[in-house]
Design a protein around this motif. Sequence first.
Motif, PDB file in Angstrom:
ATOM      1  N   LYS A 128      -0.960  -2.567  -3.098  1.00 23.28           N
ATOM      2  CA  LYS A 128       0.423  -1.327  -3.166  1.00 23.28           C
ATOM      3  C   LYS A 128       0.791  -0.883  -4.373  1.00 23.28           C
ATOM      4  O   LYS A 128       0.796   0.303  -4.734  1.00 23.28           O
ATOM      5  CB  LYS A 128       0.764  -1.182  -1.381  1.00 23.28           C
ATOM      6  CG  LYS A 128      -0.236  -0.833  -0.518  1.00 23.28           C
ATOM      7  CD  LYS A 128       0.831  -0.452   0.671  1.00 23.28           C
ATOM      8  CE  LYS A 128       1.523   1.043   0.372  1.00 23.28           C
ATOM      9  NZ  LYS A 128       2.114   1.568   2.370  1.00 23.28           N
ATOM     10  N   ASP A 142      -3.948   3.709  -0.841  1.00 18.89           N
ATOM     11  CA  ASP A 142      -2.171   3.171  -0.369  1.00 18.89           C
ATOM     12  C   ASP A 142      -2.595   3.292   1.654  1.00 18.89           C
ATOM     13  O   ASP A 142      -2.200   1.945   2.013  1.00 18.89           O
ATOM     14  CB  ASP A 142      -1.078   4.445  -0.498  1.00 18.89           C
ATOM     15  CG  ASP A 142       0.285   4.311  -0.321  1.00 18.89           C
ATOM     16  OD1 ASP A 142       0.865   4.470   1.008  1.00 18.89           O
ATOM     17  OD2 ASP A 142       1.111   3.637  -0.948  1.00 18.89           O
ATOM     18  N   SER A 143      -2.509   4.233   1.731  1.00 19.67           N
ATOM     19  CA  SER A 143      -2.741   4.570   2.817  1.00 19.67           C
ATOM     20  C   SER A 143      -3.986   3.440   3.893  1.00 19.67           C
ATOM     21  O   SER A 143      -4.099   2.573   4.573  1.00 19.67           O
ATOM     22  CB  SER A 143      -2.952   5.866   3.740  1.00 19.67           C
ATOM     23  OG  SER A 143      -4.414   6.525   2.976  1.00 19.67           O
ATOM     24  N   LYS A 168      -0.549  -0.049  -7.272  1.00 20.73           N
ATOM     25  CA  LYS A 168      -1.006   1.292  -7.001  1.00 20.73           C
ATOM     26  C   LYS A 168      -3.097   1.321  -7.869  1.00 20.73           C
ATOM     27  O   LYS A 168      -2.807   1.678  -8.975  1.00 20.73           O
ATOM     28  CB  LYS A 168      -0.963   2.817  -8.219  1.00 20.73           C
ATOM     29  CG  LYS A 168       0.994   3.099  -7.582  1.00 20.73           C
ATOM     30  CD  LYS A 168       1.644   3.658  -8.072  1.00 20.73           C
ATOM     31  CE  LYS A 168       2.892   3.460  -9.309  1.00 20.73           C
ATOM     32  NZ  LYS A 168       3.131   2.965  -9.635  1.00 20.73           N
TER      33      LYS A 168
END
Length: 379
Positions: free
Chosen positions: A214, A278-279, A217
């Motif tokens: 995370k 991310d999610s 990125k």
Amino acid sequence: MSKFDAIRPFYDSEVNNALKSSLNHPMMKALMDFTFPDVDDEVWKTKLSETHSIRDFQCNFIYKSVQKVLEKSSDGLTTSGFEKLEPNTSYLFISNHRDIILDTSLLNVALFDNGLVMTASAIGDNLVKKAFLHTLSKLNRNFVVQRGLSPRELLGSSKNMSEYIAQLLLHENRSVWIAQREGRTKDGNDATHSGVLKMLSMGSDDKDIMAYFKKIKIVPVSLSYEYDPTDALKMPQLLAEAKKEIYIKEKNEDFITLLSGIIGQKKRIHIHIGDILDSEIDEIVAEEQNPNKQIQLLTQKIDDSILQSYKLWPTNYIAFDMLYKTNQFESKYTVDEKQLFQRRLELRIDENSTVLREGFLAMYANPVVNKLKYNNATV
């Protein structure tokens, strides 16, 4: 000495000396004559002699070289998704891999045009055996992936590279490009190798590798060329694999492929930037606690993004219909486009070899096959 010296690109303090030592190399002259055909040698030599940073070299020379490549060997580059990215922010771009040099060069052109951080990019050491190419790669912010190592050497090399990537992303605010697996895709099936993610995870100081993923990125990138300029060059390896033989490259094969990718006809090219993962990582953590299974699920998320957003061209639909003897996608291409593609097939592939013919068609058809697996993908 830094532990990264064997793989890193030049520091800006080293750029000017490297350029001055390369001024009279015939390959530098060829590159500059291609890029600036109406400019006297002394003009570009003077300009290079006054260049002291990788960014200046990329912006004033390589950017213009890539524009010339697009002008001479393509019908243009289109992009989508770059609006998702923030300026002055580093990302880890994981992409499918079609062309040795152009994949990263075109991505950097698009990043520059959008005012975003350009990448440091992985390149196999097999591609930089010639001294000038090694220098040029270091001037283009490439870092070297060491190939052909023993398992023990590979472990050490992978850890070193993962730590270097972490250094770039987290401490130097430098984006990084890496292919989803070793080598270019030969058969049109883009698939992320879990070993790439395992290598990246070695750069984490934290035992929670998903938290690390995370933090850096991860952005999946989908690159597609209407015509693969090296399509026929990929056939001998596919033929060897079909015969269950070990494929041994010819001398200078990588260099020939590199040049063919640059000057060969590509027609249209598209780059799509996927969503920052991310999610999706949160979903994986909620679903699975086993680190190896988490990596497998993340691998699938990257594949899903790349395959669903892959830009399909008339050549892909034509190849699908020819390979599967159907007219399912005939509305996606014209008669002229089909004739042009058939002519390319005839010129590049021995018509008496069914394996080569089907391999050539599958290279273009498989992106359609892969997209059909997703109900919500536009095919």
